[in-house]
Design a protein around this motif. Sequence first.
Motif, PDB file in Angstrom:
ATOM      1  N   ARG A   1      30.936 -89.337 -44.985  1.00 47.16           N
ATOM      2  CA  ARG A   1      32.053 -88.544 -44.474  1.00 47.16           C
ATOM      3  C   ARG A   1      33.306 -89.411 -44.541  1.00 47.16           C
ATOM      4  O   ARG A   1      33.304 -90.570 -44.139  1.00 47.16           O
ATOM      5  N   TRP A   2      34.385 -88.812 -45.058  1.00 44.91           N
ATOM      6  CA  TRP A   2      35.683 -89.481 -45.161  1.00 44.91           C
ATOM      7  C   TRP A   2      36.696 -88.647 -44.385  1.00 44.91           C
ATOM      8  O   TRP A   2      36.846 -87.455 -44.639  1.00 44.91           O
TER       9      TRP A   2
ATOM     10  N   THR B   1      32.030 -93.157 -43.775  1.00 41.61           N
ATOM     11  CA  THR B   1      30.948 -93.394 -42.831  1.00 41.61           C
ATOM     12  C   THR B   1      29.690 -92.747 -43.377  1.00 41.61           C
ATOM     13  O   THR B   1      29.731 -91.592 -43.811  1.00 41.61           O
ATOM     14  N   VAL B   2      28.581 -93.459 -43.356  1.00 37.72           N
ATOM     15  CA  VAL B   2      27.306 -92.880 -43.774  1.00 37.72           C
ATOM     16  C   VAL B   2      26.814 -91.992 -42.636  1.00 37.72           C
ATOM     17  O   VAL B   2      26.652 -92.454 -41.508  1.00 37.72           O
ATOM     18  N   ILE B   3      26.605 -90.700 -42.921  1.00 35.24           N
ATOM     19  CA  ILE B   3      26.134 -89.789 -41.868  1.00 35.24           C
ATOM     20  C   ILE B   3      24.696 -89.358 -42.071  1.00 35.24           C
ATOM     21  O   ILE B   3      24.089 -88.799 -41.168  1.00 35.24           O
ATOM     22  N   ALA B   4      24.125 -89.601 -43.247  1.00 33.54           N
ATOM     23  CA  ALA B   4      22.718 -89.291 -43.513  1.00 33.54           C
ATOM     24  C   ALA B   4      22.267 -90.161 -44.676  1.00 33.54           C
ATOM     25  O   ALA B   4      23.017 -90.406 -45.618  1.00 33.54           O
ATOM     26  N   GLY B   5      21.028 -90.602 -44.603  1.00 34.97           N
ATOM     27  CA  GLY B   5      20.500 -91.457 -45.659  1.00 34.97           C
ATOM     28  C   GLY B   5      21.092 -92.848 -45.568  1.00 34.97           C
ATOM     29  O   GLY B   5      21.368 -93.346 -44.486  1.00 34.97           O
ATOM     30  N   GLY B   6      21.259 -93.476 -46.733  1.00 37.26           N
ATOM     31  CA  GLY B   6      21.783 -94.827 -46.769  1.00 37.26           C
ATOM     32  C   GLY B   6      20.735 -95.876 -46.476  1.00 37.26           C
ATOM     33  O   GLY B   6      21.046 -97.048 -46.289  1.00 37.26           O
ATOM     34  N   ASN B   7      19.482 -95.463 -46.435  1.00 36.28           N
ATOM     35  CA  ASN B   7      18.374 -96.371 -46.148  1.00 36.28           C
ATOM     36  C   ASN B   7      17.523 -96.614 -47.389  1.00 36.28           C
ATOM     37  O   ASN B   7      16.319 -96.816 -47.297  1.00 36.28           O
TER      38      ASN B   7
ATOM     39  N   ARG C   1      26.459 -72.305 -39.732  1.00 41.26           N
ATOM     40  CA  ARG C   1      27.463 -71.976 -38.719  1.00 41.26           C
ATOM     41  C   ARG C   1      27.296 -72.761 -37.422  1.00 41.26           C
ATOM     42  O   ARG C   1      28.175 -72.773 -36.575  1.00 41.26           O
ATOM     43  N   HIS C   2      26.153 -73.456 -37.280  1.00 40.56           N
ATOM     44  CA  HIS C   2      25.909 -74.262 -36.085  1.00 40.56           C
ATOM     45  C   HIS C   2      26.268 -75.734 -36.315  1.00 40.56           C
ATOM     46  O   HIS C   2      26.072 -76.561 -35.426  1.00 40.56           O
ATOM     47  N   GLY C   3      26.755 -76.056 -37.500  1.00 40.37           N
ATOM     48  CA  GLY C   3      27.143 -77.428 -37.808  1.00 40.37           C
ATOM     49  C   GLY C   3      26.029 -78.298 -38.351  1.00 40.37           C
ATOM     50  O   GLY C   3      26.208 -79.514 -38.495  1.00 40.37           O
ATOM     51  N   ASN C   4      24.869 -77.708 -38.637  1.00 37.62           N
ATOM     52  CA  ASN C   4      23.781 -78.477 -39.234  1.00 37.62           C
ATOM     53  C   ASN C   4      24.074 -78.720 -40.707  1.00 37.62           C
ATOM     54  O   ASN C   4      24.535 -77.830 -41.416  1.00 37.62           O
ATOM     55  N   LEU C   5      23.801 -79.928 -41.153  1.00 42.23           N
ATOM     56  CA  LEU C   5      23.988 -80.311 -42.542  1.00 42.23           C
ATOM     57  C   LEU C   5      22.665 -80.157 -43.282  1.00 42.23           C
ATOM     58  O   LEU C   5      21.628 -80.629 -42.808  1.00 42.23           O
ATOM     59  N   TYR C   6      22.701 -79.513 -44.431  1.00 43.03           N
ATOM     60  CA  TYR C   6      21.533 -79.364 -45.293  1.00 43.03           C
ATOM     61  C   TYR C   6      21.793 -80.138 -46.576  1.00 43.03           C
ATOM     62  O   TYR C   6      22.843 -79.973 -47.196  1.00 43.03           O
ATOM     63  N   VAL C   7      20.823 -80.977 -46.963  1.00 45.79           N
ATOM     64  CA  VAL C   7      20.986 -81.825 -48.141  1.00 45.79           C
ATOM     65  C   VAL C   7      19.830 -81.583 -49.104  1.00 45.79           C
ATOM     66  O   VAL C   7      18.662 -81.671 -48.717  1.00 45.79           O
ATOM     67  N   VAL C   8      20.180 -81.284 -50.363  1.00 44.18           N
ATOM     68  CA  VAL C   8      19.174 -81.166 -51.414  1.00 44.18           C
ATOM     69  C   VAL C   8      18.759 -82.576 -51.809  1.00 44.18           C
ATOM     70  O   VAL C   8      19.587 -83.377 -52.245  1.00 44.18           O
ATOM     71  N   ASP C   9      17.492 -82.884 -51.621  1.00 42.92           N
ATOM     72  CA  ASP C   9      16.917 -84.191 -51.922  1.00 42.92           C
ATOM     73  C   ASP C   9      16.103 -84.034 -53.211  1.00 42.92           C
ATOM     74  O   ASP C   9      14.897 -83.819 -53.187  1.00 42.92           O
ATOM     75  N   ALA C  10      16.792 -84.131 -54.351  1.00 42.09           N
ATOM     76  CA  ALA C  10      16.264 -83.704 -55.646  1.00 42.09           C
ATOM     77  C   ALA C  10      14.930 -84.323 -56.030  1.00 42.09           C
ATOM     78  O   ALA C  10      13.970 -83.595 -56.321  1.00 42.09           O
TER      79      ALA C  10
ATOM     80  N   SER D   1      21.477 -82.699 -37.797  1.00 43.50           N
ATOM     81  CA  SER D   1      22.438 -82.270 -36.803  1.00 43.50           C
ATOM     82  C   SER D   1      23.561 -83.306 -36.816  1.00 43.50           C
ATOM     83  O   SER D   1      23.344 -84.468 -36.486  1.00 43.50           O
ATOM     84  N   ILE D   2      24.778 -82.879 -37.195  1.00 44.88           N
ATOM     85  CA  ILE D   2      25.908 -83.783 -37.307  1.00 44.88           C
ATOM     86  C   ILE D   2      26.887 -83.499 -36.180  1.00 44.88           C
ATOM     87  O   ILE D   2      27.245 -82.357 -35.921  1.00 44.88           O
ATOM     88  N   GLU D   3      27.345 -84.546 -35.514  1.00 47.51           N
ATOM     89  CA  GLU D   3      28.303 -84.389 -34.413  1.00 47.51           C
ATOM     90  C   GLU D   3      29.703 -84.648 -34.875  1.00 47.51           C
ATOM     91  O   GLU D   3      29.965 -85.336 -35.787  1.00 47.51           O
TER      92      GLU D   3
END
Length: 105
Positions: free
Chosen positions: A51-52, A60-66, A85-94, A103-105
């Motif tokens: 996220r920028w 800032t790394v908000i998911a992954g990075g491990n 609409r609830h602010g949850n992030l969905y990521v395609v992990d190919a 859940s992102i704050e």
Amino acid sequence: KWKKGAKEGIVVAGGQGEGSALTQLKCPDVIFVDTLGRLYVADTWNHRVMRWTQGANQGTVIAGGNGDGVGANQFSLPFGLSFDRHGNLYVVDANNNRVQRFSIE
């Protein structure tokens, strides 16, 4: 970022060469801009979502990075992202053949 009538763009994320530092991206693929103007980037070859905020010189790394992997907070080539609409992030992990929710704050 291109403003109306601009002759050149403005770098808003990365731009510091290829790499894994918080100022760098490696094969960014998909972006999403939220209502607050924050930019979310699927940083594919760094196996993370960043996220920028406007005007920031690093993200800032908000998911992954491990690292590349199958763990709960790992990706293997993330290349798609969306929010519900609830602010949850969905990521395609190919390469892991899955979609992860965060859940992102």
